[in-house]
Design a protein around this motif. Structure first.
Motif, PDB file in Angstrom:
ATOM      1  N   THR A  49       5.878  -4.619   5.668  1.00 23.53           N
ATOM      2  CA  THR A  49       6.210  -4.948   4.279  1.00 23.53           C
ATOM      3  C   THR A  49       4.975  -4.859   3.391  1.00 23.53           C
ATOM      4  O   THR A  49       5.020  -4.274   2.311  1.00 23.53           O
ATOM      5  CB  THR A  49       6.825  -6.360   4.193  1.00 23.53           C
ATOM      6  OG1 THR A  49       8.001  -6.392   5.006  1.00 23.53           O
ATOM      7  CG2 THR A  49       7.190  -6.729   2.769  1.00 23.53           C
ATOM      8  N   ARG A  50       3.870  -5.438   3.851  1.00 20.63           N
ATOM      9  CA  ARG A  50       2.624  -5.379   3.070  1.00 20.63           C
ATOM     10  C   ARG A  50       2.151  -3.941   2.916  1.00 20.63           C
ATOM     11  O   ARG A  50       1.711  -3.539   1.852  1.00 20.63           O
ATOM     12  CB  ARG A  50       1.530  -6.226   3.738  1.00 20.63           C
ATOM     13  CG  ARG A  50       1.812  -7.708   3.769  1.00 20.63           C
ATOM     14  CD  ARG A  50       1.649  -8.367   2.442  1.00 20.63           C
ATOM     15  NE  ARG A  50       0.258  -8.276   2.034  1.00 20.63           N
ATOM     16  CZ  ARG A  50      -0.148  -8.285   0.781  1.00 20.63           C
ATOM     17  NH1 ARG A  50       0.717  -8.377  -0.187  1.00 20.63           N
ATOM     18  NH2 ARG A  50      -1.410  -8.191   0.479  1.00 20.63           N
ATOM     19  N   ALA A  55       1.240   0.756  -0.392  1.00 18.45           N
ATOM     20  CA  ALA A  55       1.456   2.197  -0.558  1.00 18.45           C
ATOM     21  C   ALA A  55       2.129   2.484  -1.900  1.00 18.45           C
ATOM     22  O   ALA A  55       1.772   3.454  -2.577  1.00 18.45           O
ATOM     23  CB  ALA A  55       2.302   2.736   0.591  1.00 18.45           C
ATOM     24  N   ARG A  56       3.063   1.638  -2.309  1.00 16.96           N
ATOM     25  CA  ARG A  56       3.704   1.828  -3.626  1.00 16.96           C
ATOM     26  C   ARG A  56       2.678   1.698  -4.750  1.00 16.96           C
ATOM     27  O   ARG A  56       2.683   2.487  -5.694  1.00 16.96           O
ATOM     28  CB  ARG A  56       4.838   0.826  -3.815  1.00 16.96           C
ATOM     29  CG  ARG A  56       6.152   1.305  -3.265  1.00 16.96           C
ATOM     30  CD  ARG A  56       7.317   0.478  -3.790  1.00 16.96           C
ATOM     31  NE  ARG A  56       7.292  -0.897  -3.338  1.00 16.96           N
ATOM     32  CZ  ARG A  56       7.811  -1.303  -2.185  1.00 16.96           C
ATOM     33  NH1 ARG A  56       8.360  -0.448  -1.367  1.00 16.96           N
ATOM     34  NH2 ARG A  56       7.762  -2.575  -1.845  1.00 16.96           N
ATOM     35  N   ARG A 137       1.433  12.216   4.286  1.00 16.42           N
ATOM     36  CA  ARG A 137       2.264  11.011   4.319  1.00 16.42           C
ATOM     37  C   ARG A 137       1.391   9.766   4.291  1.00 16.42           C
ATOM     38  O   ARG A 137       0.234   9.802   4.719  1.00 16.42           O
ATOM     39  CB  ARG A 137       3.119  10.981   5.588  1.00 16.42           C
ATOM     40  CG  ARG A 137       4.131  12.101   5.651  1.00 16.42           C
ATOM     41  CD  ARG A 137       4.963  11.974   6.887  1.00 16.42           C
ATOM     42  NE  ARG A 137       4.062  11.773   8.027  1.00 16.42           N
ATOM     43  CZ  ARG A 137       4.382  11.988   9.270  1.00 16.42           C
ATOM     44  NH1 ARG A 137       5.563  12.407   9.571  1.00 16.42           N
ATOM     45  NH2 ARG A 137       3.515  11.780  10.239  1.00 16.42           N
ATOM     46  N   THR A 138       1.969   8.677   3.818  1.00 12.90           N
ATOM     47  CA  THR A 138       1.267   7.399   3.823  1.00 12.90           C
ATOM     48  C   THR A 138       0.909   7.041   5.257  1.00 12.90           C
ATOM     49  O   THR A 138       1.698   7.245   6.170  1.00 12.90           O
ATOM     50  CB  THR A 138       2.152   6.292   3.220  1.00 12.90           C
ATOM     51  OG1 THR A 138       2.489   6.659   1.892  1.00 12.90           O
ATOM     52  CG2 THR A 138       1.449   4.949   3.223  1.00 12.90           C
ATOM     53  N   SER A 139      -0.274   6.500   5.433  1.00  6.41           N
ATOM     54  CA  SER A 139      -0.733   6.084   6.754  1.00  6.41           C
ATOM     55  C   SER A 139      -1.283   4.670   6.632  1.00  6.41           C
ATOM     56  O   SER A 139      -1.850   4.306   5.606  1.00  6.41           O
ATOM     57  CB  SER A 139      -1.819   7.049   7.227  1.00  6.41           C
ATOM     58  OG  SER A 139      -2.347   6.643   8.466  1.00  6.41           O
ATOM     59  N   HIS A 140      -1.087   3.868   7.670  1.00 12.86           N
ATOM     60  CA  HIS A 140      -1.672   2.530   7.660  1.00 12.86           C
ATOM     61  C   HIS A 140      -2.005   2.086   9.076  1.00 12.86           C
ATOM     62  O   HIS A 140      -1.498   2.634  10.050  1.00 12.86           O
ATOM     63  CB  HIS A 140      -0.754   1.512   6.967  1.00 12.86           C
ATOM     64  CG  HIS A 140       0.472   1.172   7.762  1.00 12.86           C
ATOM     65  ND1 HIS A 140       1.614   1.933   7.701  1.00 12.86           N
ATOM     66  CD2 HIS A 140       0.726   0.174   8.623  1.00 12.86           C
ATOM     67  CE1 HIS A 140       2.526   1.404   8.495  1.00 12.86           C
ATOM     68  NE2 HIS A 140       2.018   0.336   9.076  1.00 12.86           N
ATOM     69  N   GLY A 141      -2.893   1.110   9.149  1.00  9.97           N
ATOM     70  CA  GLY A 141      -3.295   0.543  10.428  1.00  9.97           C
ATOM     71  C   GLY A 141      -4.052  -0.748  10.213  1.00  9.97           C
ATOM     72  O   GLY A 141      -4.433  -1.070   9.093  1.00  9.97           O
ATOM     73  N   ILE A 142      -4.242  -1.475  11.282  1.00 13.27           N
ATOM     74  CA  ILE A 142      -4.998  -2.728  11.224  1.00 13.27           C
ATOM     75  C   ILE A 142      -6.347  -2.476  11.874  1.00 13.27           C
ATOM     76  O   ILE A 142      -6.419  -1.934  12.979  1.00 13.27           O
ATOM     77  CB  ILE A 142      -4.244  -3.857  11.939  1.00 13.27           C
ATOM     78  CG1 ILE A 142      -2.922  -4.107  11.228  1.00 13.27           C
ATOM     79  CG2 ILE A 142      -5.089  -5.120  11.986  1.00 13.27           C
ATOM     80  CD1 ILE A 142      -2.042  -5.119  11.903  1.00 13.27           C
ATOM     81  N   VAL A 143      -7.402  -2.835  11.165  1.00 10.96           N
ATOM     82  CA  VAL A 143      -8.757  -2.644  11.676  1.00 10.96           C
ATOM     83  C   VAL A 143      -9.492  -3.981  11.642  1.00 10.96           C
ATOM     84  O   VAL A 143      -9.110  -4.892  10.912  1.00 10.96           O
ATOM     85  CB  VAL A 143      -9.541  -1.591  10.853  1.00 10.96           C
ATOM     86  CG1 VAL A 143      -8.851  -0.242  10.903  1.00 10.96           C
ATOM     87  CG2 VAL A 143      -9.743  -2.047   9.430  1.00 10.96           C
ATOM     88  N   VAL A 153      -4.472   0.943   4.204  1.00 18.62           N
ATOM     89  CA  VAL A 153      -3.402   1.852   3.812  1.00 18.62           C
ATOM     90  C   VAL A 153      -4.036   3.052   3.112  1.00 18.62           C
ATOM     91  O   VAL A 153      -4.881   2.885   2.244  1.00 18.62           O
ATOM     92  CB  VAL A 153      -2.390   1.161   2.864  1.00 18.62           C
ATOM     93  CG1 VAL A 153      -1.282   2.119   2.475  1.00 18.62           C
ATOM     94  CG2 VAL A 153      -1.812  -0.084   3.519  1.00 18.62           C
ATOM     95  N   ALA A 154      -3.624   4.247   3.520  1.00 17.31           N
ATOM     96  CA  ALA A 154      -4.131   5.487   2.907  1.00 17.31           C
ATOM     97  C   ALA A 154      -2.955   6.235   2.321  1.00 17.31           C
ATOM     98  O   ALA A 154      -1.932   6.432   2.966  1.00 17.31           O
ATOM     99  CB  ALA A 154      -4.844   6.340   3.949  1.00 17.31           C
TER     100      ALA A 154
END
Length: 159
Positions: A49-50, A55-56, A137-143, A153-154
């Motif tokens: 959700t976050r 990304a929006r 495409r939108t990409s995300h991860g936890i670092v 979020v990219a």
């Protein structure tokens, strides 16, 4: 003979106690496992959700054209001041409430950053998320960031 009865009763009570401890431990472990699975599911939904919300916001920024063109700021003393694309993260990071912000070119090279790590080892997980966005495409991860995890979020710029 009478001494045998208390000994047998003690062994029987010990066996009942051992069986009860095993059942209670098994039940507790099952409940703990179920709680961890539920917590992990809730955490994953929260992260998704976050990430969608961020990304929006990033899509709104990239679609305005402010990223593609320099921003013109005016002040009474300095007149018109051009902000290069490399300075955009410094401008947008506080507006987004981000711990850090990075701008890259189409190849993923950093052209600007605000509060991002300078150490290459710390940049690698962030670069992996950026590489994911290079596919369009939108990409995300936890670092790992500072003293805890950070959601990265990219968002690619659509041309």
């Amino acid at each position: 003979m009478l001494l045998n009865i208390p000994i047998i009763a003690a062994f029987a009570l010990g066996a009942v106690l051992a069986a009860t401890v095993g059942v209670v431990n098994g039940y507790s472990i099952d409940r703990a496992r179920d709680s961890l699975v539920a917590a992990r599911g809730a955490f994953d939904r929260l992260v998704e959700t976050r990430a969608e919300n961020v990304a929006r916001e990033l899509r709104l920024i990239t679609e305005t054209g402010a990223i593609r063109q320099p921003i013109h700021n005016t002040s009474d003393d300095a007149g018109a001041v051009r902000t290069s694309p490399g300075k955009l993260p410094e401008s947008y990071s506080p507006k987004l409430g981000a711990s850090f912000c990075v701008a890259t070119d189409a190849r993923g090279r950093w052209i600007g950053q605000a509060n991002a790590p300078r150490d290459q080892v710390l940049r690698q997980p962030i670069a992996a998320v950026i590489d994911g966005a290079r596919s369009g495409r939108t990409s995300h991860g936890i670092v790992s960031w500072g003293d805890g995890p950070a959601l990265v979020v990219a968002e690619p710029i659509k041309t």
